[in-house]
Motif scaffolding. Structure first.
Motif, PDB file in Angstrom:
ATOM      1  N   GLY A  97     -42.498  31.738  -5.042  1.00 54.31           N
ATOM      2  CA  GLY A  97     -42.024  31.842  -6.413  1.00 54.31           C
ATOM      3  C   GLY A  97     -40.864  32.786  -6.631  1.00 54.31           C
ATOM      4  N   SER A  98     -40.587  33.689  -5.668  1.00 55.90           N
ATOM      5  CA  SER A  98     -39.540  34.681  -5.894  1.00 55.90           C
ATOM      6  C   SER A  98     -38.166  34.203  -5.442  1.00 55.90           C
ATOM      7  N   VAL A  99     -38.035  32.956  -4.951  1.00 58.51           N
ATOM      8  CA  VAL A  99     -36.738  32.485  -4.476  1.00 58.51           C
ATOM      9  C   VAL A  99     -36.406  31.107  -5.031  1.00 58.51           C
ATOM     10  N   VAL A 100     -35.111  30.843  -5.103  1.00 57.58           N
ATOM     11  CA  VAL A 100     -34.559  29.513  -5.351  1.00 57.58           C
ATOM     12  C   VAL A 100     -33.628  29.208  -4.196  1.00 57.58           C
ATOM     13  N   LEU A 101     -33.823  28.058  -3.556  1.00 61.38           N
ATOM     14  CA  LEU A 101     -32.971  27.652  -2.446  1.00 61.38           C
ATOM     15  C   LEU A 101     -32.523  26.207  -2.663  1.00 61.38           C
ATOM     16  N   PRO A 102     -31.259  25.893  -2.404  1.00 61.14           N
ATOM     17  CA  PRO A 102     -30.804  24.511  -2.582  1.00 61.14           C
ATOM     18  C   PRO A 102     -31.444  23.590  -1.548  1.00 61.14           C
ATOM     19  N   ALA A 103     -31.704  22.352  -1.945  1.00 59.57           N
ATOM     20  CA  ALA A 103     -32.282  21.385  -1.013  1.00 59.57           C
ATOM     21  C   ALA A 103     -31.352  21.134   0.159  1.00 59.57           C
ATOM     22  N   LEU A 105     -27.286  22.442   1.694  1.00 56.75           N
ATOM     23  CA  LEU A 105     -26.239  23.445   1.558  1.00 56.75           C
ATOM     24  C   LEU A 105     -25.155  22.961   0.594  1.00 56.75           C
ATOM     25  N   GLY A 106     -24.852  23.800  -0.402  1.00 53.23           N
ATOM     26  CA  GLY A 106     -23.818  23.476  -1.371  1.00 53.23           C
ATOM     27  C   GLY A 106     -24.306  22.771  -2.605  1.00 53.23           C
ATOM     28  N   ASP A 107     -25.598  22.362  -2.626  1.00 56.27           N
ATOM     29  CA  ASP A 107     -26.118  21.620  -3.770  1.00 56.27           C
ATOM     30  C   ASP A 107     -26.484  22.497  -4.959  1.00 56.27           C
ATOM     31  N   GLY A 108     -26.516  23.797  -4.784  1.00 56.10           N
ATOM     32  CA  GLY A 108     -26.882  24.682  -5.880  1.00 56.10           C
ATOM     33  C   GLY A 108     -26.974  26.104  -5.401  1.00 56.10           C
ATOM     34  N   PRO A 109     -27.354  27.019  -6.288  1.00 56.84           N
ATOM     35  CA  PRO A 109     -27.403  28.432  -5.920  1.00 56.84           C
ATOM     36  C   PRO A 109     -28.622  28.763  -5.064  1.00 56.84           C
ATOM     37  N   ALA A 110     -28.526  29.888  -4.386  1.00 49.61           N
ATOM     38  CA  ALA A 110     -29.674  30.512  -3.730  1.00 49.61           C
ATOM     39  C   ALA A 110     -29.889  31.849  -4.411  1.00 49.61           C
ATOM     40  N   ARG A 111     -31.134  32.096  -4.819  1.00 46.92           N
ATOM     41  CA  ARG A 111     -31.415  33.313  -5.575  1.00 46.92           C
ATOM     42  C   ARG A 111     -32.746  33.903  -5.154  1.00 46.92           C
ATOM     43  N   ALA A 112     -32.815  35.235  -5.235  1.00 44.52           N
ATOM     44  CA  ALA A 112     -34.072  35.943  -5.004  1.00 44.52           C
ATOM     45  C   ALA A 112     -34.185  37.077  -6.008  1.00 44.52           C
ATOM     46  N   LYS A 113     -35.370  37.235  -6.555  1.00 44.14           N
ATOM     47  CA  LYS A 113     -35.660  38.370  -7.431  1.00 44.14           C
ATOM     48  C   LYS A 113     -37.072  38.830  -7.149  1.00 44.14           C
ATOM     49  N   SER A 114     -37.187  40.062  -6.679  1.00 42.00           N
ATOM     50  CA  SER A 114     -38.487  40.644  -6.365  1.00 42.00           C
ATOM     51  C   SER A 114     -38.432  42.125  -6.673  1.00 42.00           C
ATOM     52  N   GLY A 115     -38.999  42.507  -7.813  1.00 44.41           N
ATOM     53  CA  GLY A 115     -38.930  43.897  -8.230  1.00 44.41           C
ATOM     54  C   GLY A 115     -37.501  44.331  -8.449  1.00 44.41           C
ATOM     55  N   THR A 116     -37.073  45.355  -7.715  1.00 42.04           N
ATOM     56  CA  THR A 116     -35.720  45.896  -7.881  1.00 42.04           C
ATOM     57  C   THR A 116     -34.705  45.237  -6.956  1.00 42.04           C
TER      58      THR A 116
END
Length: 332
Positions: A97-103, A105-116
């Motif tokens: 749940g703490s990450v977003v990864l594109p299916a 490469l290049g299809d969308g952003p990659a993001r992580a949020k975990s605490g600070t």
């Protein structure tokens, strides 16, 4: 064995979720689609990640956004080359749940949020925006993708159920800024380089590998080194190449690595396939983690590459190309 070159888009997996044999090969651009590595097939063996490394005249920056199905492992590391001061935060969380990864490469952003810890990787016109923040450090870097720039994409098949798609994109010109302990430093264009390791696949539980990369210029031409070993043994695939200007030269042979982790500051030498390269390290980033079922041990030695590469039509000499070589053992 010379692996075939892929020249058209192809799916990594077939309708049954197994390796698509038509994807096995290498490409100069990221042509392989990886939507089948989604955690719903072979749960627990799917490994997805984006790793970026940026080296500037004053700092080394690294970020990781990853999902291992049952856990996410995210990391931000900032190193001051003058003082050896390190600001680092790694976060391992159960689930995804703490990450977003594109299916793919290049299809969308990659993001992580975990605490600070916060990471954002976003494709923009002409390149990729890398933003990361942890207590004590942050950076905002643009990794340019020059027109015509080629990268190495390879599918590595252990079996129909275990396989990996990797994109190693070296010598991406970088610019931006890094802030450490409240002081901001430039990431100067023309003197800073970014390297991408993009991975999607289904891995064996216990695996070891070598990886090395280098980026710089020599006689007005960009030089990018990409070398790997051990994890591809027996698959027919290799992940070795040299970038000269914007053109990628694939090395199909297995390379010979020589190094001593007990004396990490000694030179690392890699030869084969027309390449003779020596890394002279100045810093070893040692890291380890043991969470029982999940463990890692990494020695990543940063330094300067020098040597020669025979393209078949000329012998390219290079020296003082900044980069690293690593020895890794994972249980995951």
């Amino acid at each position: 064995m010379i692996l075939r070159e892929l020249t058209a888009p192809v799916s990594l997996t077939n309708e049954q979720g197994l390796l698509n044999p038509e994807s096995v090969g290498w490409a100069r651009q990221p042509l392989v689609t990886t939507a089948g590595i989604n955690g719903r097939t072979a749960w627990g063996r799917n490994k997805r990640w984006e790793y970026w490394n940026v080296i500037t005249p004053t700092h080394i920056l690294a970020l990781t956004v990853s999902s291992l199905d049952y856990a996410t492992v995210n990391d931000v590391w900032v190193f001051d080359r003058a003082t050896s001061d390190v600001v680092h935060l790694g976060k391992t969380n159960l689930g995804s749940g703490s990450v977003v990864l594109p299916a793919t490469l290049g299809d969308g952003p990659a993001r992580a949020k975990s605490g600070t810890l916060e990471i954002d990787i976003v494709e923009e016109a002409g390149g990729t925006r890398l933003k990361a923040s942890i207590p004590g450090a942050s950076f905002d870097v643009f990794a340019e993708r020059p027109e015509g720039h080629e990268s190495l994409a390879v599918v590595v098949p252990w079996s129909t159920k275990r396989f990996q798609y990797t994109v190693k994109d070296v010598a991406r010109p970088a610019s931006g800024s890094v802030t450490i302990h409240g002081r901001t430093y430039p990431v100067p264009a023309g003197q800073s380089w970014a390297v991408l390791d993009h991975g999607r696949g289904r891995w064996p539980y216990d695996i070891a590998w070598n990886w090395g990369a280098g980026s710089g210029t020599m006689n007005g031409r960009v030089i990018g080194l990409q070398v790997g070993d051990r994890w591809t043994d027996g698959t027919g695939s290799t992940e070795n190449s040299v970038l000269v200007g914007t053109t990628l030269y694939k090395i199909h042979e297995k390379l010979q690595w020589s190094y001593d982790l007990d004396n990490w500051a000694d030179p690392w030498r890699i030869i084969g396939g027309g390449l003779d390269a020596t890394l002279r390290p100045f810093y070893n980033k040692e890291s380890s983690m043991n969470l029982g079922v999940l463990s890692n041990r990494t020695d990543q030695c940063f330094g300067y590459w020098s040597g020669t590469f025979d393209t078949g039509s000329e012998v390219v000499e290079f020296e003082n190309i900044i980069g690293f070589a690593e020895d890794v053992h994972n249980r995951w």
